[in-house]
Design an enzyme around this catalytic site. Structure first.
Site, PDB file in Angstrom:
ATOM      1  N   GLY A   1     -30.411  23.433 -20.616  1.00 14.34           N
ATOM      2  CA  GLY A   1     -30.934  23.581 -19.259  1.00 14.34           C
ATOM      3  C   GLY A   1     -30.377  22.563 -18.275  1.00 14.34           C
TER       4      GLY A   1
ATOM      5  CG  HIS B   1     -18.139  32.559 -18.420  1.00 14.06           C
ATOM      6  ND1 HIS B   1     -18.761  32.819 -19.617  1.00 14.06           N
ATOM      7  CD2 HIS B   1     -16.816  32.481 -18.683  1.00 14.06           C
ATOM      8  CE1 HIS B   1     -17.845  32.895 -20.573  1.00 14.06           C
ATOM      9  NE2 HIS B   1     -16.659  32.704 -20.029  1.00 14.06           N
TER      10      HIS B   1
END
Ligand code: GAR
Length: 226
Positions: free
Chosen positions: A13, A110
């Site tokens: 995270g 990504h």
């Protein structure tokens, strides 16, 4: 009014953290109403709880089909009042049921320069291939994996001496800058999608203004606060 966001995670995270930090600094006009993880052990859940943000674990293993899993995610996100969804290291593919419910309102990051090195190990695959430039991409999510229209990309030099870990770390540092920037643009209503092209309204800087000799290249350029 701040844009209510749901953030989907699977792991550490750190991208969630970077968005939380830029919301706190006032650079991103959004509010995270829910953090969902498919993995109960994801450290990102702790990061969210520390900021008093609602969290939910929706473990994919408990559902017999992707469609059922998608529906559970959709129920959680809509019940929380989210108007957009941010995938921050979420390692599941969202099906059409979910994607069609938030048209051009789902972002993903990504760790590679798409369309190169799509998939679950973007940075590792780029390092193994021996590319001389790699980077990261924020894109809108469509029904194909790592495929939707590109919002922003950052490029970094890759060296022959790079391992998957060293390259991924260099890329991650830039992820933490471009992802909050993309979310800020979405929240401000400055992104317009036309086919595969994403237009940024009121672009404030030009590439020529990037710092000379910078070891990275970001386009569109980062604005103040990122
Ligand atoms: C990030 O590097 C992100 O780009 C990647 O997972 C990592 C999550 O880190 N996502 C993908 O590979 C998606 N295909 P984080 O949990 O610390 O934000």
């Amino acid at each position: 009014m701040p844009l209510p966001l749901a953030v989907l995670i699977s792991g550490s995270g750190s991208n969630l953290q970077s968005i939380l930090d830029r919301i706190a600094s006032g650079a991103v006009d959004a509010r995270i109403v829910l953090v969902v993880s498919n993995d109960p052990g994801a450290y990102g859940l702790t990061r969210a709880a520390e900021r008093g943000i609602a969290t939910q674990v929706i473990a994919h293993g408990l559902f017999s089909s992707r469609d059922e899993y998608d529906q559970a995610l959709l129920d959680a996100v809509t019940a929380a009042g989210a108007r957009a969804v941010v995938l921050a290291g979420f390692m599941r593919i969202l099906g059409p049921r979910f994607v069609r419910s938030f048209p051009q309102r789902i972002l993903n990051i990504h760790p590679a320069l798409l369309p190169s090195f799509a998939g679950t190990h973007g940075a590792r695959d780029a390092a193994a291939y021996g590319v001389k430039l790699s980077g990261c991409t924020v894109h809108f999510v469509d029904e194909e994996m790592d495929h939707g229209p590109v919002v922003i990309q950052a490029a970094v030099a890759a060296e022959a001496s790079d391992t998957a870990e060293t390259l991924a770390a260099r890329i991650l540092a830039l992820e933490h800058r471009i992802y909050p920037q993309a979310v800020a643009w979405l929240a401000a209503g400055r992104l317009r999608v036309e086919g595969r092209k994403v237009h940024l309204a009121q672009a404030r800087a030009t590439l020529a203004e990037a710092p000379p000799g910078a070891a990275y290249l970001v386009n569109p350029p980062l604005e103040q606060g990122f």
